[in-house]
Design a protein around this motif. Structure first.
Motif, mmCIF file in Angstrom:
data_model
loop_
_atom_site.group_PDB
_atom_site.id
_atom_site.type_symbol
_atom_site.label_atom_id
_atom_site.label_comp_id
_atom_site.label_asym_id
_atom_site.label_seq_id
_atom_site.Cartn_x
_atom_site.Cartn_y
_atom_site.Cartn_z
ATOM 1 N N CYS A 1 47.922 30.769 42.911
ATOM 2 C CA CYS A 1 47.698 31.893 42.005
ATOM 3 C C CYS A 1 47.443 33.145 42.839
ATOM 4 C CB CYS A 1 46.524 31.599 41.081
ATOM 5 S SG CYS A 1 46.091 32.997 40.024
ATOM 6 N N THR B 1 46.221 35.802 41.913
ATOM 7 C CA THR B 1 44.983 36.470 41.526
ATOM 8 C C THR B 1 43.770 35.804 42.167
ATOM 9 O OG1 THR B 1 45.994 37.076 39.419
ATOM 10 C CG2 THR B 1 43.582 37.209 39.559
ATOM 11 N N CYS B 2 43.646 34.478 41.967
ATOM 12 C CA CYS B 2 42.386 33.822 42.332
ATOM 13 C C CYS B 2 42.514 32.832 43.482
ATOM 14 C CB CYS B 2 41.788 33.124 41.108
ATOM 15 S SG CYS B 2 42.604 31.583 40.664
ATOM 16 N N ASN C 1 43.754 29.770 43.162
ATOM 17 C CA ASN C 1 43.880 28.413 42.614
ATOM 18 C C ASN C 1 45.323 27.933 42.790
ATOM 19 O OD1 ASN C 1 43.352 26.070 41.193
ATOM 20 N ND2 ASN C 1 43.405 27.035 39.172
ATOM 21 N N CYS D 1 47.352 31.533 37.268
ATOM 22 C CA CYS D 1 47.053 30.151 36.896
ATOM 23 C C CYS D 1 46.492 30.087 35.475
ATOM 24 C CB CYS D 1 46.056 29.558 37.885
ATOM 25 S SG CYS D 1 44.380 30.199 37.739
ATOM 26 N N CYS E 1 43.096 31.890 35.068
ATOM 27 C CA CYS E 1 43.197 33.353 35.039
ATOM 28 C C CYS E 1 43.855 33.838 33.753
ATOM 29 C CB CYS E 1 43.998 33.855 36.241
ATOM 30 S SG CYS E 1 43.067 33.803 37.782
HETATM 31 ZN ZN ZN Z 1 44.152 32.171 39.044
#
Ligand code: ZN
Ligand code: ZN
Lengths: 198, 198
Positions: free
Chosen positions: A56, A58-59, A61, A68, A71
């Motif tokens: 992911c 963003t995070c 994961n 994900c 998110c």
């Molecule tokens: Zn994420």
């Protein structure tokens, strides 16, 4: 002597944590003997993971979609962010179902011994997420090891000046304990009793 | 909770001997973190083994060709056959480079406990190889375990009447010892001192 193909597989398996050269050879023999029930399922599972899973952006994961599922879930508390060292720690917290917010996976911990520096972790990306606004609380859920706590302190310094409540998991974690090895009860207690970082 | 794709891979790995559920999860995390250096090489090695390797229909060895390189090698002594339980035992003997003949892999050992009967092993195929003629000596190189010795006795009975010299590895193997775990020196000594079965 086994064929080069078997040697290559043995070496690829021996590099996995928890498998030495001898147990890797045992595993290969098992795979060769149980083609339909062991080799083929492992091959298919690896193919699926290799082709369908990504990190992911963003995070950090690992999931079949980017962003994900966590998110992208609108029911999760967007104002609360939990910072963990590894994806395994995220999974451990998700199994406990106690954290309603989102995550940020650092990808490791600061370590002079292993030569892991701040730029090797996704700290800049964390700062960027906070700069984008909308986050009220950051839970620093690094491991209760010396390196985990050093990492938490470093992040706390980097986040100074942001209007967020910085918390860490309550002590009560066994000293030297790694999140991924804890039972859910301990984890739940530590999360509920989380407190501000001075 | 990890995705179903990751759970499937974790379970496929956890079924390998030597890896439990927890170490399988660690291995999966390692694979996800080191895609280029761990996941891809393991995937390629498994694909290669899956597509290129097969079981030798003559001796039971695993190789890229059928008959295998050992069976097809004209320099190997065709009059001498070494009977082993598993492919790993064949590899152990090949590493020692001491046996100039060919092999016959039984695919296991007789075991009342595990429900392994003669028809589960390639004994009929061994009898057929001897019936075809040209073999002078059969070395019964089963493990020095109770089950390995029971298997050797069973095979000796089945081969009664064939004009071959039946031998077994000299005692000197540690009692309860498994071939695949022995150092080459012990193996060499046991092979050199092999003696007829009464
Ligand atoms: Zn994420
Ligand atoms: Zn062969």
């Amino acid at each position: 002597m086994a064929s080069p193909e078997i040697e290559a597989l043995t070496q690829a398996l021996a590099r996995l944590p928890g498998l030495g050269p001898r147990s890797a050879r045992r595993a290969v023999l098992h795979l060769l003997k149980k083609r339909e029930t062991a080799l083929t399922p492992l091959l298919r599972a690896l193919e699926t993971v290799s082709t369908r899973l990504s990190t992911c952006s963003t995070c950090g994961n690992v999931d079949t979609s980017d962003p994900c599922a966590i998110c992208a879930d609108p029911r999760r508390d967007q104002r609360s962010l939990c910072v963990v060292e590894e994806v395994a720690d995220l999974w451990a917290l998700e199994r406990s179902r106690l954290f309603p917010g989102r995550f940020h996976v650092l990808g490791g911990r600061l370590s002079a011994l292993e030569g892991v520096r701040p730029e090797d972790l996704s700290v800049d990306r964390l700062v960027a997420r906070l700069s984008a606004g909308g986050i009220d609380e950051v839970v620093l859920a690094t491991n209760a090891t010396l390196e985990g706590q050093t990492t938490a302190h470093y992040i706390a310094e980097r986040l100074e000046g942001f209007p967020v409540r910085l918390t860490r998991l309550a002590h009560g974690l066994p000293v030297g304990g790694e999140l991924d090895y804890l039972d859910e009860g301990t984890l739940a207690q530590a999360l509920r009793a989380r407190r501000p970082i001075d």
